[in-house]
Each structure stands twice: as structure tokens, then as C-alpha cells.
Design an enzyme around this catalytic site. Structure first.
Site, PDB file in Angstrom:
ATOM      1  N   ASN A  80       0.841  -1.208   0.000  1.00 45.56           N
ATOM      2  CA  ASN A  80       0.000   0.000   0.000  1.00 45.56           C
ATOM      3  C   ASN A  80       0.863   1.239   0.000  1.00 45.56           C
ATOM      4  O   ASN A  80       1.942   1.280   0.569  1.00 45.56           O
ATOM      5  CB  ASN A  80      -0.971  -0.022   1.186  1.00 45.56           C
ATOM      6  CG  ASN A  80      -0.444   0.693   2.422  1.00 45.56           C
ATOM      7  OD1 ASN A  80      -0.546   1.922   2.539  1.00 45.56           O
ATOM      8  ND2 ASN A  80       0.157  -0.068   3.342  1.00 45.56           N
TER       9      ASN A  80
ATOM     10  N   PHE B  21      -1.830   8.163   4.186  1.00 44.16           N
ATOM     11  CA  PHE B  21      -2.635   8.771   5.265  1.00 44.16           C
ATOM     12  C   PHE B  21      -3.892   9.451   4.727  1.00 44.16           C
ATOM     13  O   PHE B  21      -4.202  10.597   5.074  1.00 44.16           O
ATOM     14  CB  PHE B  21      -1.809   9.804   6.056  1.00 44.16           C
ATOM     15  CG  PHE B  21      -0.748   9.234   6.963  1.00 44.16           C
ATOM     16  CD1 PHE B  21      -0.687   7.882   7.267  1.00 44.16           C
ATOM     17  CD2 PHE B  21       0.205  10.072   7.534  1.00 44.16           C
ATOM     18  CE1 PHE B  21       0.297   7.365   8.114  1.00 44.16           C
ATOM     19  CE2 PHE B  21       1.189   9.578   8.380  1.00 44.16           C
ATOM     20  CZ  PHE B  21       1.244   8.225   8.665  1.00 44.16           C
TER      21      PHE B  21
ATOM     22  N   SER C 254       5.437   5.326   8.832  1.00 42.42           N
ATOM     23  CA  SER C 254       4.805   5.090   7.530  1.00 42.42           C
ATOM     24  C   SER C 254       5.792   5.444   6.428  1.00 42.42           C
ATOM     25  O   SER C 254       6.399   6.519   6.460  1.00 42.42           O
ATOM     26  CB  SER C 254       3.557   5.949   7.367  1.00 42.42           C
ATOM     27  OG  SER C 254       3.154   5.910   6.007  1.00 42.42           O
TER      28      SER C 254
ATOM     29  N   ASN D  10       4.942   6.154   3.473  1.00 40.75           N
ATOM     30  CA  ASN D  10       4.218   6.837   2.401  1.00 40.75           C
ATOM     31  C   ASN D  10       4.048   8.338   2.604  1.00 40.75           C
ATOM     32  O   ASN D  10       3.325   8.985   1.865  1.00 40.75           O
ATOM     33  CB  ASN D  10       2.847   6.173   2.218  1.00 40.75           C
ATOM     34  CG  ASN D  10       2.998   4.702   1.831  1.00 40.75           C
ATOM     35  OD1 ASN D  10       3.816   4.375   0.981  1.00 40.75           O
ATOM     36  ND2 ASN D  10       2.259   3.836   2.491  1.00 40.75           N
ATOM     37  N   THR D  11       4.685   8.897   3.637  1.00 39.53           N
ATOM     38  CA  THR D  11       4.719  10.346   3.811  1.00 39.53           C
ATOM     39  C   THR D  11       6.192  10.745   3.802  1.00 39.53           C
ATOM     40  O   THR D  11       6.919  10.448   4.760  1.00 39.53           O
ATOM     41  CB  THR D  11       4.038  10.760   5.149  1.00 39.53           C
ATOM     42  OG1 THR D  11       2.667  10.369   5.086  1.00 39.53           O
ATOM     43  CG2 THR D  11       4.123  12.265   5.388  1.00 39.53           C
TER      44      THR D  11
ATOM     45  N   LYS E 259       5.283   3.658  17.063  1.00 43.35           N
ATOM     46  CA  LYS E 259       5.289   2.559  16.084  1.00 43.35           C
ATOM     47  C   LYS E 259       6.486   2.710  15.161  1.00 43.35           C
ATOM     48  O   LYS E 259       6.680   3.771  14.561  1.00 43.35           O
ATOM     49  CB  LYS E 259       3.989   2.579  15.283  1.00 43.35           C
ATOM     50  CG  LYS E 259       3.871   1.433  14.282  1.00 43.35           C
ATOM     51  CD  LYS E 259       2.450   1.290  13.788  1.00 43.35           C
ATOM     52  CE  LYS E 259       2.316   0.206  12.748  1.00 43.35           C
ATOM     53  NZ  LYS E 259       0.926   0.036  12.315  1.00 43.35           N
TER      54      LYS E 259
ATOM     55  N   ASN F  33       5.728  -1.452  11.376  1.00 45.03           N
ATOM     56  CA  ASN F  33       4.964  -0.975  10.225  1.00 45.03           C
ATOM     57  C   ASN F  33       5.328  -1.821   8.985  1.00 45.03           C
ATOM     58  O   ASN F  33       6.024  -2.829   9.110  1.00 45.03           O
ATOM     59  CB  ASN F  33       5.275   0.514   9.996  1.00 45.03           C
ATOM     60  CG  ASN F  33       4.054   1.273   9.522  1.00 45.03           C
ATOM     61  OD1 ASN F  33       3.389   0.841   8.586  1.00 45.03           O
ATOM     62  ND2 ASN F  33       3.749   2.393  10.151  1.00 45.03           N
TER      63      ASN F  33
HETATM   64  C1  LIG Z   1      -3.820  -0.837   3.480  1.00 47.73           C
HETATM   65  C2  LIG Z   1      -2.973  -0.603   4.697  1.00 47.73           C
HETATM   66  C3  LIG Z   1      -3.037   0.621   5.329  1.00 47.73           C
HETATM   67  C4  LIG Z   1      -2.270   0.859   6.456  1.00 47.73           C
HETATM   68  N1  LIG Z   1      -2.371   2.075   7.085  1.00 47.73           N
HETATM   69  C5  LIG Z   1      -1.689   2.284   8.230  1.00 47.73           C
HETATM   70  C6  LIG Z   1      -1.837   3.498   8.937  1.00 47.73           C
HETATM   71  O1  LIG Z   1      -2.599   4.388   8.561  1.00 47.73           O
HETATM   72  N2  LIG Z   1      -1.092   3.667  10.073  1.00 47.73           N
HETATM   73  C7  LIG Z   1      -0.247   2.700  10.547  1.00 47.73           C
HETATM   74  O2  LIG Z   1       0.377   2.908  11.594  1.00 47.73           O
HETATM   75  N3  LIG Z   1      -0.110   1.531   9.899  1.00 47.73           N
HETATM   76  C8  LIG Z   1      -0.804   1.304   8.766  1.00 47.73           C
HETATM   77  N4  LIG Z   1      -0.669   0.109   8.120  1.00 47.73           N
HETATM   78  C9  LIG Z   1       0.289  -0.903   8.636  1.00 47.73           C
HETATM   79  C10 LIG Z   1      -0.394  -1.929   9.523  1.00 47.73           C
HETATM   80  O3  LIG Z   1      -0.926  -1.322  10.682  1.00 47.73           O
HETATM   81  C11 LIG Z   1       0.612  -3.015   9.953  1.00 47.73           C
HETATM   82  O4  LIG Z   1       1.651  -2.416  10.709  1.00 47.73           O
HETATM   83  C12 LIG Z   1       1.224  -3.746   8.754  1.00 47.73           C
HETATM   84  O5  LIG Z   1       0.290  -3.897   7.717  1.00 47.73           O
HETATM   85  C13 LIG Z   1       1.782  -5.099   9.135  1.00 47.73           C
HETATM   86  O6  LIG Z   1       0.758  -5.947   9.601  1.00 47.73           O
HETATM   87  P1  LIG Z   1       0.052  -7.061   8.654  1.00 47.73           P
HETATM   88  O7  LIG Z   1       1.146  -7.815   7.963  1.00 47.73           O
HETATM   89  O8  LIG Z   1      -0.760  -7.908   9.584  1.00 47.73           O
HETATM   90  O9  LIG Z   1      -0.797  -6.312   7.695  1.00 47.73           O
HETATM   91  C14 LIG Z   1      -1.426  -0.152   6.975  1.00 47.73           C
HETATM   92  C15 LIG Z   1      -1.376  -1.394   6.333  1.00 47.73           C
HETATM   93  C16 LIG Z   1      -2.135  -1.633   5.215  1.00 47.73           C
HETATM   94  C17 LIG Z   1      -2.073  -2.983   4.554  1.00 47.73           C
END
Ligand SMILES: Cc1cc2nc3c(=O)[nH]c(=O)nc-3n(C[C@H](O)[C@H](O)[C@H](O)COP(=O)(O)O)c2cc1C
Length: 371
Positions: free
Chosen positions: A127, A131, A191, A193-194, A231, A260
Site C-alpha cells: 500500500n 494517510f 509510515s 508513504n509520507t 510505532k 509498520n
Molecule cells: C492498506 C494498509 C493501510 C495501512 N495504514 C496504516 C496506517 O494508517 N497507520 C499505521 O500505523 N499503519 C498502517 N498500516 C500498517 C499496519 O498497521 C501493519 O503495521 C502492517 O500492515 C503489518 O501488519 P500485517 O502484515 O498484519 O498487515 C497499513 C497497512 C495496510 C495494509
């Protein structure tokens, strides 16, 4: 049903049939972001009850975390419910806790679409959402209405606007706007992405940020003692990682969330979308984030609880995180592929894993296999 030495029941009986296999082909045929929007819509409409996987959790899963008694240590990770549309519905599915956000001070559209990609062959997700969120005023208003009716723990994950001239000030605003509305705060500086956000993970920047945020928290009318977690990314150099852990301990931060998404791309990836820009999550992140978690546990020496997240697709994965040092775990990508029934399976498998190793509680297993 099998009873273990710790009194645990191995099987949690499904209350409702698992409807996800019927819905999954439809969701998978859609654009990933649209499918997510439909999922949130279904939860909002109260359809989550159809997917609730289990009745009462096995007592062995009860966990004390940041001053709260949770029925189980499995939470939903940030990004699933960015605007706090469905925290109550998520908890009703049977999760032990949930985390909303990331929320920035001002509303933000995020990056151009498409920005969410499945890597089905890998059980992975990439992704670059950036934000996208409704902004802290709107989300705080929503939580003000819903929070009193929610039984369970809701964390609020805070970020900075992409065009902000002072990222640190945005986190201050976030704490102030969510005063009294969070069971814990998360400072998301990881993140990918910022642009520039991850620079806050550097030692001097982080120390200054934490000074400012702890001072802000101390002045909050209702949240002056609300736990503050940070985080972190799984792509930190060993040096930066050590420095972050040292600052977290020195500032008496209440917890670290590890981790993350990753910017790295393992050679093993097969999905056609593997070259898309953004953060990779799901199964391909499991090993990297769990190694980082174990190192974080070693570096912080039990000074604070850790949240293990990244690639959990089974109860064994959740157990591996707990053994590596996580007090609780979170997941997101696994839900994309397995739907809400994954939660019941994870709880059952985790119960079995604890019993096999003779642990009478989740807490007893924390860090039992950290490096
Ligand atoms: C579509 C998507 C959006 C995410 N948005 C955020 C976010 O806004 N803030 C954040 O701290 N982590 C975000 N994450 C990261 C997740 O919270 C998590 O740390 C990461 O996906 C690893 O866990 P997973 O393998 O179970 O998905 C996002 C992940 C995905 C897939």
C-alpha cells in the site's frame, strides 16, 4: 473438544457459519480499496454479527495490557479503520482490542489511486495510501459520539499531514484533539508513504519529539496518563534501532509497536504487483518484523510492553510474536485473505500452542524465545 493442563479448551465453537468463503471471490475480483470500503460498510451496517467466530474466549487468552484486561491478545492494526467508523463492530467480531487511524490534523485525500495492491500468491499487500483520512476534528467528533457505547480498548494512531511544515506540531495537535478519547495513543513515525516522516526515527529528532509530546500529554485535561506508544519501521539500521530503543526507555514511553510495513522486497515474491511502490505487509513481512521484535525485546529488557505486528496469518504466527517478546499482537493483511474467521482460528491455535508448551497464560510465554 480437548482440555489441556492449563484448563484451556482447544476448540472454540463457531456460533455462526463462516460466510467469508462465499463473499471472498466477489471481494477478490474487485479493486482492493473498493473491497475494503465494502467491508467497512458491511461492518457499519451491523453485518459483522454474521461473521462473529466465537463465543467466550478461552480464559488462557486473557491478557493484561496497559492497565486493561483484554479477553484475548489479538488486535486489529492501524489502517483498517482509519476514520474510526467501526471500532465497536471490530471489537464485537471478537478482537481483544482495536486501533483507529492513522489520523492527521487536517483531512487528507492521500495518494492517487490505485494505491492498494494484493500479492495473492504471497499472501501479501502493498500500500501507498498516504494517510488518507477525514482529519482529527471529524474523527474526534465521531469517537466522542461512539466511544461511550464501546466496550473494549480503542487505541488512536496519530500522524502528520503530508504538507505540514512542522511534523512534530501535528502530533501535538493529535494528542490534544483526542484528549479523553483514546485508551492509548500511537505516534506513527514509520509510515513509508509520507516523505520525510521516517526521519523522526533518528535519535535527536525522536528525543526532541518525545520531550514535546510527553510535555503535551502531561497538560491534557483527561489523558495526562494515557499510555503513549511509538510505532517503528522494520527497515531501521541496527544503529538507529538501538538509538530508538534507548530513547524509548529513557523517556519511559509506554510501549513500542513493531512493526509498520517494509520498503524491502524479498526475492521470494511472486505477485504481479511486487514492483509497486509502497509498504509491503502480510506473510512476506512475518520473519523480518518478528526478528526486529525479538531485538527490540532484548534492547528494552522488559521496560515496556511490545506490540507484535507484521505477517500474522495463523495462531502459530501470533504465538511466535509472543515468544519473541510481544505482550499483544495485531494484524491487518491476514484479514484480506482469510476474512474474520481467521480470528477464531488464531485464538484456537494460540490456545493449543500455549498448552503444548505448558504455559498457563499469554503473559508467561512473552519473550520465552527471544534471541
Ligand atoms: C492498506 C494498509 C493501510 C495501512 N495504514 C496504516 C496506517 O494508517 N497507520 C499505521 O500505523 N499503519 C498502517 N498500516 C500498517 C499496519 O498497521 C501493519 O503495521 C502492517 O500492515 C503489518 O501488519 P500485517 O502484515 O498484519 O498487515 C497499513 C497497512 C495496510 C495494509
Amino acid at each position: 473438544m480437548r482440555r489441556f493442563d492449563n484448563g484451556a479448551l482447544a476448540v472454540t465453537m463457531p456460533l455462526m457459519p463462516n460466510l467469508y468463503p462465499l463473499v471472498k471471490p466477489i471481494l477478490m475480483s474487485m479493486d482492493a480499496e473498493r473491497a475494503h470500503g465494502l467491508t467497512i460498510g458491511a461492518l457499519k451496517a451491523g453485518l459483522g454479527g454474521l461473521a462473529k467466530a466465537s463465543g467466550t474466549d478461552d480464559p488462557v487468552l486473557r491478557t493484561h495490557f496497559l492497565g486493561h484486561d483484554l479477553p484475548n491478545p489479538i488486535g486489529v492494526a492501524a489502517g483498517f479503520d482509519k476514520n474510526a467508523d467501526v471500532p465497536g463492530a471490530v471489537l464485537k467480531l471478537g478482537f481483544g482490542f482495536t486501533e483507529v487511524g492513522t489520523i492527521t490534523p487536517r483531512p487528507q485525500l492521500g495518494n492517487p489511486k490505485p494505491r492498494l495492491f494484493r500479492l495473492a500468491e504471497d499472501d501479501g499487500v502493498i500500500n501507498r495510501m498516504g494517510f488518507n483520512n477525514a482529519g482529527s476534528e471529524a474523527v474526534a467528533a465521531r469517537l466522542t459520539r461512539s466511544k461511550p457505547g464501546i466496550a473494549g480498548m480503542v487505541g488512536v494512531n496519530i500522524g502528520a499531514n503530508k504538507d505540514s511544515e512542522d511534523f512534530a506540531a501535528d502530533y501535538v495537535t493529535g494528542l490534544q484533539r483526542f484528549d479523553g478519547l483514546a485508551n492509548y495513543f500511537v505516534i506513527n513515525i514509520s509510515s513509508p508513504n509520507t516523505p520525510g516522516l521516517r526521519d523522526l526515527q533518528g535519535q535527536a529528532a525522536l528525543a526532541a519529539l518525545l520531550d514535546r509530546l510527553l510535555e503535551t500529554r502531561a497538560g491534557l485535561a483527561r489523558s495526562s496518563r494515557t499510555p503513549l506508544l511509538v510505532k517503528i519501521a522494520p527497515d531501521l539500521s541496527a544503529e538507529d534501532h538501538e538509538a530508538i530503543c534507548a530513547e524509548a526507555v529513557a523517556h519511559k514511553i509506554d510501549g513500542l509497536i513493531v512493526s509498520n510495513t517494509t520498503l524491502s522486497r524479498p526475492d521470494s515474491l511472486k505477485g504481479v504487483n511486487k514492483a509497486e511502490a509502497g509498504g509491503l505487509s502480510g506473510r512476506p513481512l512475518m520473519a523480518l518484523s518478528t526478528e526486529m521484535l525479538a531485538r527490540t525485546y532484548a534492547l528494552t529488557q522488559g521496560a515496556m510492553p511490545l506490540v507484535g505486528v507484521g505477517g500474522i496469518m495463523s495462531g502459530r504466527d501470533a504465538y511466535a510474536k509472543i515468544c519473541a517478546g510481544a505482550s499483544v499482537v495485531q494484524l491487518y493483511s491476514g484479514l484480506v485473505y482469510e476474512g474474520p474467521a481467521l480470528l477464531g482460528r488464531i485464538k484456537n491455535e494460540l490456545t493449543v500452542c500455549l498448552a503444548e508448551d505448558g504455559f498457563k497464560s499469554v503473559a508467561a510465554a512473552v519473550g520465552s524465545r527471544a534471541n
